[in-house]
Design an enzyme around this catalytic site. Sequence first.
Site, PDB file in Angstrom:
ATOM      1  CB  SER A   1      -0.873   0.012   1.252  1.00 58.29           C
ATOM      2  OG  SER A   1      -0.055   0.258   2.378  1.00 58.29           O
ATOM      3  CE  LYS A   2       0.342   8.557  -1.127  1.00 59.44           C
ATOM      4  NZ  LYS A   2       0.781   9.053   0.166  1.00 59.44           N
ATOM      5  NE  ARG A   3      -2.044   3.463   6.178  1.00 61.52           N
ATOM      6  CZ  ARG A   3      -2.819   2.447   6.554  1.00 61.52           C
ATOM      7  NH1 ARG A   3      -2.412   1.623   7.493  1.00 61.52           N
ATOM      8  NH2 ARG A   3      -3.995   2.256   6.002  1.00 61.52           N
TER       9      ARG A   3
ATOM     10  N   GLY B   1       4.927   2.444   1.489  1.00 59.68           N
ATOM     11  CA  GLY B   1       5.926   3.242   0.776  1.00 59.68           C
ATOM     12  C   GLY B   1       6.285   4.492   1.563  1.00 59.68           C
ATOM     13  CG  ASP B   2       3.387   7.600   2.193  1.00 57.25           C
ATOM     14  OD1 ASP B   2       3.984   7.768   1.122  1.00 57.25           O
ATOM     15  OD2 ASP B   2       2.187   7.871   2.371  1.00 57.25           O
TER      16      ASP B   2
END
Length: 493
Positions: free
Chosen positions: A258-260, A262-263
């Site tokens: 998920s994007k999370r 990656g962040d």
Amino acid sequence: MKTRVRFAPSPTGPLHIGGLRTALFNYLYTKKGKGTFILRVEDTDQNRYVADSEEYIQEALEWCGMVPDEGPKNGGAFGPYRQSERKAIYKDHIEQLIQKGGAYYAFDSNEVLTEARTKAEKEGQTFKYGAHNRMAFKNSLSLNEEETIKALNDNYVIRLKVNSGETVTVHDEIRGTVRVETAELDDKILMKGDGMPTYHFANVVDDYLMKISCVIRGEEWLPSLPLHKLIYSAFGWDTPKFMHLPLILKPSGKGKLSKRDGDKDGYPVFPLSWGKDTPGFREMGFLPQAMINYLALLGWNDGTENELFTLRELESKFSVDGVQKGGARFDYEKAKWVNHQKITQTDTQELLEFKSVKENLMDHPTEKHALLVDLVKERLYTMNDLKSELTFIHSPFPYDEKVLEKLKGKDPIRILSKIKEELERSPRLSKEDLMAWAKENGVPVGALMQSFRLALVGKLTGPDLFQICNLLGKDLSLMRINNLIEFINLKLT
Ligand code: GLU
């Protein structure tokens, strides 16, 4: 049957690399069969619609060299390619389905449905609107004709009529045969109260009308496959082939990437940037050929240990047999390794054309760009590494304290004076001569190279020292050597 495949994203934000991987596998599938690659924008859910998203998707595909043969941008014989522009087609088809007895109007209010749902949940069951209870609700099957006509003045949805006691059998090219009892399915809504089709209905109608020969999409759609089969059957249509691609998993632990993730760990999950704060692979210094190569490895192999492919090679090698069933784990280090390989294999002149390369070389004179890239190319994992790899060009400061410490007692001044002397004699410093001098004079080669590197670069890492010296030129190299001599005189003595 002609090979026609579609990539059918919903424009709800930037394209996740999972979506781009789906696009790639679709694209590769057509290239082998000389087929058609279609982009269809599934924008019927107005609540989730995000402006700029369609443009983003188109740009991401183009960046990777996967230009759709048909789509909203370049048109085609099966358009329109945006579902929001196909409303009349869905209306016409839902009417056909109602005529055939495959679908019906349902007039139940939200309150009635919520009550039924709550009751079922209290009894530990999942509420399903279907063959076993549909006559107890308000719909065109339970009402008489007159009542139905009257009810049609109000809000309604249209539901698929799923027959009870049947087994739905569908084949997936990767997963094999999927069998589901119709008792497990409900009468899914095909057309919403706002007159918009649901994903399932629009998707099937479009795949049929666009003559799609194989549906290739993410595994998250596999549970919808029996429902889709029922819609095809209700129309009396043959189904295309289906291929559900494995999920892309987090680097560790359970669940989808998920994007999370990656962040949290500082890697991109989108091909291009989305807004100022979310860089994509492109902005992180990835080459499109690396992006494609890495994506291909997420769930596919050619049956060998080979991991490096060009797009052309992938086009000829890709086959369904090479697609794995299990989830594919995302690995940013691996992606960087692939990028590194691609950078080293790419001609310097070609590298200079990339925006990220131009941006990272902005501080250096244009005529030096090729030389600089050649100098550090082998050391780059992303094109953004160019910046840090080349900082020494501007200055070797601050000197790495640890190296200074190491050089204590090894007479670096004597070494540096010798290099200076050689450099003054001939601007093309001879490595062999210096080595020979070190050997004759009992100077450790390590101390020689470290002193020299510290003077020019300020630390022990970096490209070939003699190349650096040539690039900096005689005067600048001499100045840096003098500076270090002075610094040591002040600091170490
Ligand atoms: N619009 C769906 C999505 O964005 C497409 C699924 C499909 O390819 O059928 O995932």
